[in-house]
Scaffold this motif. Sequence first.
Motif, PDB file in Angstrom:
ATOM      1  N   PHE A   1       0.852  -1.181   0.000  1.00 29.22           N
ATOM      2  CA  PHE A   1       0.000   0.000   0.000  1.00 29.22           C
ATOM      3  C   PHE A   1       0.885   1.227   0.000  1.00 29.22           C
ATOM      4  CE2 PHE A   1      -2.479  -3.469   1.594  1.00 29.22           C
ATOM      5  CZ  PHE A   1      -3.748  -3.259   1.077  1.00 29.22           C
ATOM      6  N   ASP A   2       0.466   2.208  -0.780  1.00 29.56           N
ATOM      7  CA  ASP A   2       1.282   3.387  -1.023  1.00 29.56           C
ATOM      8  C   ASP A   2       0.538   4.605  -0.486  1.00 29.56           C
ATOM      9  OD1 ASP A   2       2.829   5.393  -2.033  1.00 29.56           O
ATOM     10  OD2 ASP A   2       2.928   4.575  -4.052  1.00 29.56           O
ATOM     11  N   THR A   3       1.231   5.410   0.301  1.00 27.46           N
ATOM     12  CA  THR A   3       0.587   6.612   0.845  1.00 27.46           C
ATOM     13  C   THR A   3       0.635   7.781  -0.135  1.00 27.46           C
ATOM     14  OG1 THR A   3       2.641   7.350   1.881  1.00 27.46           O
ATOM     15  CG2 THR A   3       1.172   5.997   3.215  1.00 27.46           C
ATOM     16  N   ASN A   4       1.378   7.608  -1.186  1.00 25.55           N
ATOM     17  CA  ASN A   4       1.480   8.671  -2.192  1.00 25.55           C
ATOM     18  C   ASN A   4       0.330   8.532  -3.180  1.00 25.55           C
ATOM     19  OD1 ASN A   4       2.109  10.360  -4.298  1.00 25.55           O
ATOM     20  ND2 ASN A   4       4.216   9.642  -4.527  1.00 25.55           N
ATOM     21  N   MET A   5      -0.601   9.463  -3.104  1.00 22.63           N
ATOM     22  CA  MET A   5      -1.790   9.363  -3.941  1.00 22.63           C
ATOM     23  C   MET A   5      -1.677  10.158  -5.230  1.00 22.63           C
ATOM     24  SD  MET A   5      -3.798   7.262  -2.598  1.00 22.63           S
ATOM     25  CE  MET A   5      -5.413   7.576  -3.336  1.00 22.63           C
ATOM     26  N   SER A   6      -0.554  10.813  -5.423  1.00 19.92           N
ATOM     27  CA  SER A   6      -0.408  11.565  -6.665  1.00 19.92           C
ATOM     28  C   SER A   6      -0.098  10.607  -7.805  1.00 19.92           C
ATOM     29  CB  SER A   6       0.700  12.597  -6.512  1.00 19.92           C
ATOM     30  OG  SER A   6       1.949  11.948  -6.449  1.00 19.92           O
ATOM     31  N   ASP A   7      -0.241  11.106  -9.004  1.00 19.22           N
ATOM     32  CA  ASP A   7       0.011  10.321 -10.205  1.00 19.22           C
ATOM     33  C   ASP A   7       1.490   9.948 -10.272  1.00 19.22           C
ATOM     34  OD1 ASP A   7      -0.214   9.284 -12.815  1.00 19.22           O
ATOM     35  OD2 ASP A   7       0.470  11.213 -13.629  1.00 19.22           O
ATOM     36  N   HIS A   8       1.778   8.668 -10.160  1.00 19.41           N
ATOM     37  CA  HIS A   8       3.175   8.260 -10.232  1.00 19.41           C
ATOM     38  C   HIS A   8       3.291   6.766 -10.498  1.00 19.41           C
ATOM     39  CE1 HIS A   8       2.108   7.074  -6.164  1.00 19.41           C
ATOM     40  NE2 HIS A   8       3.201   6.352  -6.111  1.00 19.41           N
ATOM     41  N   HIS A   9       4.544   6.321 -10.681  1.00 17.21           N
ATOM     42  CA  HIS A   9       4.780   4.909 -10.964  1.00 17.21           C
ATOM     43  C   HIS A   9       5.868   4.381 -10.040  1.00 17.21           C
ATOM     44  CE1 HIS A   9       1.991   5.092 -14.269  1.00 17.21           C
ATOM     45  NE2 HIS A   9       2.563   6.222 -14.637  1.00 17.21           N
ATOM     46  N   HIS A  10       6.379   3.177 -10.343  1.00 15.50           N
ATOM     47  CA  HIS A  10       7.314   2.577  -9.386  1.00 15.50           C
ATOM     48  C   HIS A  10       8.509   1.841  -9.978  1.00 15.50           C
ATOM     49  CE1 HIS A  10       3.571   3.073  -7.072  1.00 15.50           C
ATOM     50  NE2 HIS A  10       4.398   3.404  -6.112  1.00 15.50           N
ATOM     51  N   PHE A  11       9.595   1.977  -9.244  1.00 14.16           N
ATOM     52  CA  PHE A  11      10.720   1.070  -9.402  1.00 14.16           C
ATOM     53  C   PHE A  11      10.488  -0.041  -8.398  1.00 14.16           C
ATOM     54  CE2 PHE A  11      13.463   4.861 -10.666  1.00 14.16           C
ATOM     55  CZ  PHE A  11      13.760   4.379 -11.932  1.00 14.16           C
ATOM     56  N   PHE A  12      10.800  -1.262  -8.787  1.00 15.59           N
ATOM     57  CA  PHE A  12      10.703  -2.356  -7.820  1.00 15.59           C
ATOM     58  C   PHE A  12      11.960  -3.202  -7.909  1.00 15.59           C
ATOM     59  CE2 PHE A  12       9.033  -6.659  -6.537  1.00 15.59           C
ATOM     60  CZ  PHE A  12       8.928  -6.353  -5.197  1.00 15.59           C
ATOM     61  N   HIS A  13      12.658  -3.249  -6.796  1.00 15.22           N
ATOM     62  CA  HIS A  13      13.873  -4.040  -6.740  1.00 15.22           C
ATOM     63  C   HIS A  13      13.511  -5.430  -6.230  1.00 15.22           C
ATOM     64  CE1 HIS A  13      18.406  -3.929  -6.418  1.00 15.22           C
ATOM     65  NE2 HIS A  13      18.075  -5.138  -6.020  1.00 15.22           N
ATOM     66  N   GLU A  14      13.556  -6.406  -7.115  1.00 13.99           N
ATOM     67  CA  GLU A  14      13.039  -7.733  -6.786  1.00 13.99           C
ATOM     68  C   GLU A  14      13.850  -8.481  -5.736  1.00 13.99           C
ATOM     69  OE1 GLU A  14      12.418  -9.735 -10.543  1.00 13.99           O
ATOM     70  OE2 GLU A  14      10.489  -8.737 -10.764  1.00 13.99           O
ATOM     71  N   LYS A  15      15.137  -8.207  -5.680  1.00 18.25           N
ATOM     72  CA  LYS A  15      15.954  -8.906  -4.683  1.00 18.25           C
ATOM     73  C   LYS A  15      15.632  -8.417  -3.276  1.00 18.25           C
ATOM     74  CE  LYS A  15      19.027 -10.663  -7.847  1.00 18.25           C
ATOM     75  NZ  LYS A  15      18.466 -11.695  -8.715  1.00 18.25           N
ATOM     76  N   THR A  16      15.474  -7.119  -3.143  1.00 14.86           N
ATOM     77  CA  THR A  16      15.308  -6.552  -1.803  1.00 14.86           C
ATOM     78  C   THR A  16      13.863  -6.208  -1.470  1.00 14.86           C
ATOM     79  OG1 THR A  16      15.602  -4.301  -2.628  1.00 14.86           O
ATOM     80  CG2 THR A  16      17.591  -5.496  -1.980  1.00 14.86           C
TER      81      THR A  16
END
Lengths: 140, 140
Positions: free
Chosen positions: B89-104
């Motif tokens: 769950f993300d507290t940032n409700m503005s329009d944005h996207h994500h980096f996801f580091h799968e190892k960590t």
Amino acid sequence: MTETKSTRPYKKVLDRLRAAGLRPTRQRLALAKLLFEGGDRHVTAEILHGEAQAASIRVSLATVYNTLHQFTAADLLREIVVDSQRSYFDTNMSDHHHFFHEKTNQLMDIPGDEIVVAQMPPPPPGTVVKRVDIVVRLDE
Amino acid sequence: MTETKSTRPYKKVLDRLRAAGLRPTRQRLALAKLLFEGGDRHVTAEILHGEAQAASIRVSLATVYNTLHQFTAADLLREIVVDSQRSYFDTNMSDHHHFFHEKTNQLMDIPGDEIVVAQMPPPPPGTVVKRVDIVVRLDE
DNA sequence: AAGAACCTTTTAACGATTCTAAACTAACTT
DNA sequence: AAGTTAGTTTAGAATCGTTAAAAGGTTCTT
């Protein structure tokens, strides 16, 4: 011509497994056939297991999971994350993205050339972009 | 000025809950405080529950799940699907996207203006685009 | 302060996935 | 062809994240 298909029905799939360094066992061959001879597909382990049963292929669910993961590791499949409760596997290995209809759990391919990402920030230092996944979530 | 913070520490968060039509219970206030007073955050139920415990807030895991979903329904949070086994769950409700580091399992925001999608196919007939999620998966 | 509505808790249950240990089988050796 | 070995499959149990049910507690309205 279609001779390959009728007289040696497992030839293609067998070659793929060999090329991936996977032993062509009965169940891997059967699952590969279901997966790769039906065009582009999106399956969950449950779905594939169900199809195998329907085709009178005796395969345990655990083997279906193992196989899906091995195929993914061998770049024969790609795992798609659209639902935080279920894993989908995609037989389409070309560059593309997805529509996901949340009500019906339907996944549809969006060809790579139909989405253009014009600008993107650089990955954080010490990391490398492995893949960019775009999911267009549908409603109504 | 910072008086608001020290003398009425729950004022801001309380108003947010009221505005959302959620009863400001002890546990919702406490969780809201953890969530919204730490800048932009990405949490799982487990993580938030752990933080609550660490802060000596007695809250059951079930309540954490309930609260996260209620906050999401009230548009105070947004659920992000990056892992098919866990909900973030993300507290940032503005329009944005994500980096996801799968190892960590690290999630990082990409501000909306740093990714430009220049072209996109129309949604299939009878559907409407609810959201476009872009996840840049990182490695190494 | 009482009643009603709403919330939280514990515990049990759930579905998806992984593990375990034993049985099996493909591939290699002889 | 038989034996060996390493890799594979299996059933069932176990685990993980999450949700449900029932019971009790809290908050709001009056």
